[in-house]
Design a protein around this motif. Structure first.
Motif, PDB file in Angstrom:
ATOM      1  N   PHE A 258      15.474 -31.128  87.547  1.00  0.00           N
ATOM      2  CA  PHE A 258      14.094 -30.855  88.621  1.00  0.00           C
ATOM      3  C   PHE A 258      14.138 -29.577  89.017  1.00  0.00           C
ATOM      4  N   GLN A 259      13.117 -28.839  87.788  1.00  0.00           N
ATOM      5  CA  GLN A 259      12.851 -27.501  88.072  1.00  0.00           C
ATOM      6  C   GLN A 259      12.556 -27.262  89.258  1.00  0.00           C
ATOM      7  N   SER A 260      12.586 -25.675  88.906  1.00  0.00           N
ATOM      8  CA  SER A 260      11.490 -24.828  90.044  1.00  0.00           C
ATOM      9  C   SER A 260      11.129 -23.462  89.022  1.00  0.00           C
ATOM     10  N   GLY A 261      11.958 -23.037  87.857  1.00  0.00           N
ATOM     11  CA  GLY A 261      11.028 -22.170  87.161  1.00  0.00           C
ATOM     12  C   GLY A 261      10.063 -23.361  86.495  1.00  0.00           C
ATOM     13  N   ALA A 262       9.016 -23.966  86.787  1.00  0.00           N
ATOM     14  CA  ALA A 262       7.448 -24.563  85.888  1.00  0.00           C
ATOM     15  C   ALA A 262       6.935 -23.587  86.227  1.00  0.00           C
ATOM     16  N   VAL A 263       6.027 -23.523  85.768  1.00  0.00           N
ATOM     17  CA  VAL A 263       4.919 -22.776  85.887  1.00  0.00           C
ATOM     18  C   VAL A 263       4.197 -22.383  87.149  1.00  0.00           C
ATOM     19  N   PRO A 264       4.166 -21.250  87.412  1.00  0.00           N
ATOM     20  CA  PRO A 264       3.819 -20.515  88.997  1.00  0.00           C
ATOM     21  C   PRO A 264       2.706 -21.142  89.968  1.00  0.00           C
ATOM     22  N   GLY A 265       3.477 -21.358  90.866  1.00  0.00           N
ATOM     23  CA  GLY A 265       2.495 -22.561  92.451  1.00  0.00           C
ATOM     24  C   GLY A 265       2.055 -24.057  91.957  1.00  0.00           C
ATOM     25  N   ARG A 266       3.082 -24.535  90.869  1.00  0.00           N
ATOM     26  CA  ARG A 266       3.430 -26.073  90.495  1.00  0.00           C
ATOM     27  C   ARG A 266       4.496 -26.701  91.663  1.00  0.00           C
ATOM     28  N   ILE A 267       5.597 -25.964  92.064  1.00  0.00           N
ATOM     29  CA  ILE A 267       6.379 -26.300  92.593  1.00  0.00           C
ATOM     30  C   ILE A 267       6.215 -26.709  94.782  1.00  0.00           C
ATOM     31  N   VAL A 268       4.934 -25.462  94.869  1.00  0.00           N
ATOM     32  CA  VAL A 268       4.453 -25.621  95.775  1.00  0.00           C
ATOM     33  C   VAL A 268       3.445 -27.344  96.425  1.00  0.00           C
TER      34      VAL A 268
ATOM     35  N   ARG B 295      -2.878 -18.251  91.966  1.00  0.00           N
ATOM     36  CA  ARG B 295      -1.800 -17.271  91.219  1.00  0.00           C
ATOM     37  C   ARG B 295      -1.511 -17.631  90.280  1.00  0.00           C
ATOM     38  N   ASP B 296      -0.457 -16.021  89.142  1.00  0.00           N
ATOM     39  CA  ASP B 296      -0.296 -16.096  88.086  1.00  0.00           C
ATOM     40  C   ASP B 296       1.481 -15.650  88.522  1.00  0.00           C
ATOM     41  N   THR B 297       1.361 -15.134  89.532  1.00  0.00           N
ATOM     42  CA  THR B 297       2.346 -14.427  89.482  1.00  0.00           C
ATOM     43  C   THR B 297       3.461 -15.353  90.128  1.00  0.00           C
ATOM     44  N   ARG B 298       4.938 -14.977  89.153  1.00  0.00           N
ATOM     45  CA  ARG B 298       6.538 -16.036  89.826  1.00  0.00           C
ATOM     46  C   ARG B 298       6.546 -16.156  91.067  1.00  0.00           C
ATOM     47  N   GLN B 299       6.737 -17.115  91.962  1.00  0.00           N
ATOM     48  CA  GLN B 299       7.680 -16.170  93.095  1.00  0.00           C
ATOM     49  C   GLN B 299       9.356 -15.827  92.801  1.00  0.00           C
ATOM     50  N   ILE B 300      10.202 -15.403  93.581  1.00  0.00           N
ATOM     51  CA  ILE B 300      11.234 -14.075  92.846  1.00  0.00           C
ATOM     52  C   ILE B 300      12.202 -14.885  94.285  1.00  0.00           C
TER      53      ILE B 300
ATOM     54  N   ALA C  33      -5.804 -15.691  99.148  1.00  0.00           N
ATOM     55  CA  ALA C  33      -5.357 -15.230  98.959  1.00  0.00           C
ATOM     56  C   ALA C  33      -4.801 -13.682  98.416  1.00  0.00           C
ATOM     57  N   ASN C  34      -5.766 -13.583  97.640  1.00  0.00           N
ATOM     58  CA  ASN C  34      -6.129 -11.967  96.942  1.00  0.00           C
ATOM     59  C   ASN C  34      -6.213 -10.831  97.270  1.00  0.00           C
ATOM     60  N   ILE C  35      -6.661 -11.017  99.580  1.00  0.00           N
ATOM     61  CA  ILE C  35      -6.160 -10.590 100.322  1.00  0.00           C
ATOM     62  C   ILE C  35      -4.677 -10.275 100.866  1.00  0.00           C
ATOM     63  N   LEU C  36      -4.086 -10.826 100.408  1.00  0.00           N
ATOM     64  CA  LEU C  36      -2.394 -10.674 100.056  1.00  0.00           C
ATOM     65  C   LEU C  36      -2.079 -10.479  98.616  1.00  0.00           C
ATOM     66  N   TYR C  37      -2.171 -10.167  97.629  1.00  0.00           N
ATOM     67  CA  TYR C  37      -2.440  -9.592  96.340  1.00  0.00           C
ATOM     68  C   TYR C  37      -2.982  -8.143  96.481  1.00  0.00           C
ATOM     69  N   ASP C  38      -3.831  -7.898  96.525  1.00  0.00           N
ATOM     70  CA  ASP C  38      -4.298  -6.716  97.021  1.00  0.00           C
ATOM     71  C   ASP C  38      -3.019  -5.954  97.618  1.00  0.00           C
ATOM     72  N   TYR C  39      -3.287  -6.442  98.743  1.00  0.00           N
ATOM     73  CA  TYR C  39      -2.254  -5.078  99.821  1.00  0.00           C
ATOM     74  C   TYR C  39      -0.855  -4.909  99.200  1.00  0.00           C
ATOM     75  N   LEU C  40      -0.573  -6.230  98.302  1.00  0.00           N
ATOM     76  CA  LEU C  40       0.750  -5.782  97.736  1.00  0.00           C
ATOM     77  C   LEU C  40       0.976  -4.759  96.266  1.00  0.00           C
ATOM     78  N   ASP C  41      -0.548  -5.355  96.177  1.00  0.00           N
ATOM     79  CA  ASP C  41      -0.353  -4.324  94.580  1.00  0.00           C
ATOM     80  C   ASP C  41      -0.370  -2.646  95.260  1.00  0.00           C
ATOM     81  N   LYS C  42      -1.381  -2.971  96.295  1.00  0.00           N
ATOM     82  CA  LYS C  42      -1.511  -1.561  96.567  1.00  0.00           C
ATOM     83  C   LYS C  42       0.213  -0.906  97.288  1.00  0.00           C
ATOM     84  N   GLU C  43       0.884  -1.457  97.812  1.00  0.00           N
ATOM     85  CA  GLU C  43       1.680  -1.004  98.483  1.00  0.00           C
ATOM     86  C   GLU C  43       3.137  -0.837  97.810  1.00  0.00           C
ATOM     87  N   ILE C  44       3.264  -1.895  96.706  1.00  0.00           N
ATOM     88  CA  ILE C  44       4.294  -1.383  95.676  1.00  0.00           C
ATOM     89  C   ILE C  44       3.811  -0.099  95.005  1.00  0.00           C
TER      90      ILE C  44
END
Lengths: 103, 385
Positions: free
Chosen positions: B48-58, B66-71, B169-180
Motif C-alpha cells: 500500500f504505497q504512498s509514492g504513487a503519482v503525486p496527488g493520487r493518495i490524497v 499538481r505535479d510536485t511531489r509532497q515530501i 492552488a496556484n496562488i500557493l505554488y506561485d507564492y512558494l516559488d517566489k519564497e524559495i
C-alpha cells in the motif's frame, strides 16, 4: 524514591530517582534518547517503546491488549516489549532496568 | 443535537463489512473502516504505497492540480526515512521554551481580541488567524507573512463551496516559488533557507524538493488545524463545565487534546495505491487501485474504544490514529498538539463561557457517507472570565 535505569541504543546507562508518574514521563523529563512520549502518555504514538530486562518481566507486568496491538506493528518488538507510558512508577519498580527500543 | 456532536456515518458499514466505497474523479476508493485494518495497512508500505503519482493518495485526488511531489508524505521507505531524519528535528522545535513562549503570546493576543468583540466567527476570525500566525513559528518566518496567508482564506486548494480549484492552488505554488527564490538569493534562518542548504544522502535538496516539503507543511496543516481548533471550541461551548474542569485540573489538558483529535478526526482519511493484487478485509483489491485509511472511522471503532461516540475528556488509554499511524505519522503533530494544549489552557484561564449564536456545518460527501468534519462558520460570544 525508587531507582530506575534506562539503557539507550548507544549503550549509555542513566539511573534516575522518582516516586510517582509514568516511566515514560520520567524518561522525557530527563531527555532519555529514543523516548518521545509525543501523545503525552495515552498509548497512541508508540514513541516510548522499551524492553524490560528479562529477569524483571514478571515484576513489571505484561502489556494490555491495546498496548500489545500498538507494539505488534512497531519496530524492534519482542516478548519483553512495553510502552513505558503504561508503566506506573511504584515501590515494586525499584532497581528496574529498561532498554530503550528506538534510537 | 448539540453543536459539537459529530455522528459517525461509518458505524454500520464498519460493523457489518469493515469497508466503504466511494468514487473520486473516476478513481474509486475502497475505504478501510476498522482500526486494526487501518493500522496494518498503514504499516504495509510495500503493498500500500504512498509514492504513487503525486496527488493520487490524497482524497479528493489532487492529480489534476499538481505535479510536485509532497515530501516526505508521498515517498516510501527508505527515501521517506531519509527525509524524515532531516525534517524531524525541525518539526520538534515546538517543544522548545522559546517557541512555546512565542506561541503563548500569539494565543493570548487572539483570545484578547476575540473577547473584546460582541461576537465573532471562530473559523475565519479566530482559527484561521491562530493557525496562520502559529505557522510563522513553524517556518521561522516574519510574523507579518501570516497576513498574506490569512488573506487566502480557509482553504489553500479550494474556493468556497467548490471542490479542487487549480487557480486557488496556484496562488500557493506561485507564492512558494517566489519564497524559495528569495531564500536562495538571500538566505535567512527560515525553513526555506535551511532546506535549501540541506542534503539528503549526500545530495543537496533541489528547489522542487523544497517546494514539495513546503506544500505539505502549508496544506497538511491548514484545514486540519482550523477544524481542530473550531471543533474544540464548539465542544467547550456545549460543555461549559469542561472549561472549569480544565481550569481546575490542567493535568487533564493533554488527555483532552488527544480525545478531541480522536473524536473530531480533523483529517477523515488518507489514500494508498495498491502495488499488487491483494485482499483487504476479505475484499479482492486489484493492483493500481486505491484504498483509504479512514482515520475518522477507525477512531470510533467500538472494538477498541469504550463509549467511542462520546468525548471522555480524561480518557486515559486512547490509541487513536488521528495523526495517522506508523512511519507516515503526521510531521506537524508536535506543532498541532502544542497549539491545542496551549489553547485549552488559555481558554480555561481566560474564558468563562462560550455562547453559540449561529453556525453552518461543513459536511464532506464521501460516496455513501456524509461526514461532518467541521464548520463553514461558527459565530460565538466569548465571555471573559
Amino acid at each position: 524514591m525508587v531507582k530506575i535505569t534506562f539503557i539507550t541504543k548507544d549503550n549509555k546507562s542513566t539511573t534516575l530517582e522518582a516516586d510517582s508518574g509514568s516511566v515514560m514521563a520520567l524518561a522525557v523529563d530527563n531527555n532519555i534518547l529514543g523516548i518521545g512520549g509525543d501523545c503525552g502518555g495515552v498509548c497512541s504514538c508508540a514513541t516510548c517503546h522499551v524492553h524490560v530486562q528479562e529477569d524483571q518481566a514478571d515484576k513489571i507486568g505484561k502489556a494490555s491488549e491495546i498496548e500489545e496491538d500498538m507494539l505488534e506493528l512497531d519496530d524492534n518488538t519482542n516478548e519483553f516489549s512495553r510502552l513505558s507510558c503504561q508503566i506506573e512508577i511504584s515501590e515494586e519498580l525499584d532497581g528496574a532496568v529498561f532498554y530503550v527500543a528506538q534510537e | 443535537m448539540k453543536v459539537s456532536e459529530f455522528t459517525c456515518p461509518f458505524a454500520h458499514a464498519r460493523q457489518s463489512k469493515g469497508l466503504g466505497f466511494m468514487d473520486d474523479q473516476n478513481d474509486p476508493v475502497t475505504m478501510l473502516l476498522r482500526l486494526k485494518d487501518v493500522r496494518k495497512t498503514a504499516h504495509n508500505w510495500k503493498t500500500f504505497q504512498s509514492g504513487a503519482v503525486p496527488g493520487r493518495i490524497v482524497i479528493p485526488s489532487e492529480v489534476k492540480i499538481r505535479d510536485t511531489r509532497q515530501i516526505p508524505f508521498e515517498l516510501d521507505p527508505p527515501a521517506h526515512g531519509d527525509f524524515r531524519a532531516l525534517l524531524d528535528p525541525w518539526f520538534k522545535r515546538p517543544l522548545e521554551d522559546e517557541y512555546q513562549h512565542k506561541l503563548d503570546n500569539i494565543i493570548d493576543n487572539v483570545i484578547d481580541k476575540s473577547t473584546s468583540l460582541a461576537s465573532l466567527d471562530i473559523v475565519t476570525e479566530f482559527a484561521l488567524i491562530l493557525q496562520s500566525q502559529a505557522l510563522t513559528l513553524l517556518l521561522n518566518t516574519p510574523f507579518e507573512e501570516s497576513k498574506t496567508w490569512i488573506s487566502w482564506g480557509t482553504h489553500v486548494f479550494r474556493s468556497d463551496g467548490e471542490a479542487l480549484d487549480a487557480n486557488k492552488a496556484n496562488i500557493l505554488y506561485d507564492y512558494l516559488d517566489k519564497e524559495i527564490d528569495r531564500a536562495a538569493e538571500n538566505p535567512t534562518d527560515d525553513l526555506y533557507s535551511v532546506l535549501l542548504a540541506s542534503e539528503v544522502n549526500g545530495k543537496q535538496l533541489s528547489k522542487e524538493e523544497v517546494k514539495g516539503i513546503l506544500i505539505l507543511t502549508f496544506a497538511g496543516g491548514r484545514d486540519t488545524v482550523i477544524n481542530a481548533i473550531t471543533n474544540s471550541i464548539a465542544y467547550l461551548a456545549d460543555h461549559p463545565e469542561a472549561l472549569e474542569q480544565l481550569k481546575q485540573n490542567p493535568d487533564m489538558i493533554n488527555n483532552a487534546v488527544e480525545e478531541f483529535i480522536r473524536y473530531f478526526s480533523p483529517l477523515t482519511q488518507m489514500g494508498r495505491v495498491v502495488t499488487t493484487d491483494t485482499e483487504v478485509c476479505e475484499h479482492a483489491q486489484k493492483a493500481d487501485t486505491r484504498v483509504s485509511l479512514c482515520w475518522a472511522s477507525a477512531n470510533r471503532d467500538e472494538k477498541t474504544f469504550e463509549r467511542a461516540d462520546e468525548i471522555v475528556l480524561d480518557r486515559k488509554i486512547n490509541p487513536h490514529v488521528g495523526f495517522g499511524f506508523s512511519h507516515h505519522n503526521c510531521l506537524g503533530a508536535t506543532h498541532a498538539r502544542q497549539i491545542l494544549r496551549t489553547l485549552l489552557l488559555k481558554l480555561s484561564q481566560q474564558v468563562s463561557a462560550i455562547e453559540v449564536i449561529d453556525y453552518k456545518e461543513n459536511i464532506e460527501e464521501l460516496g455513501e457517507f456524509n461526514r461532518k468534519v467541521g464548520f463553514d462558520n461558527l459565530r460565538v460570544v466569548l465571555h471573559r472570565a
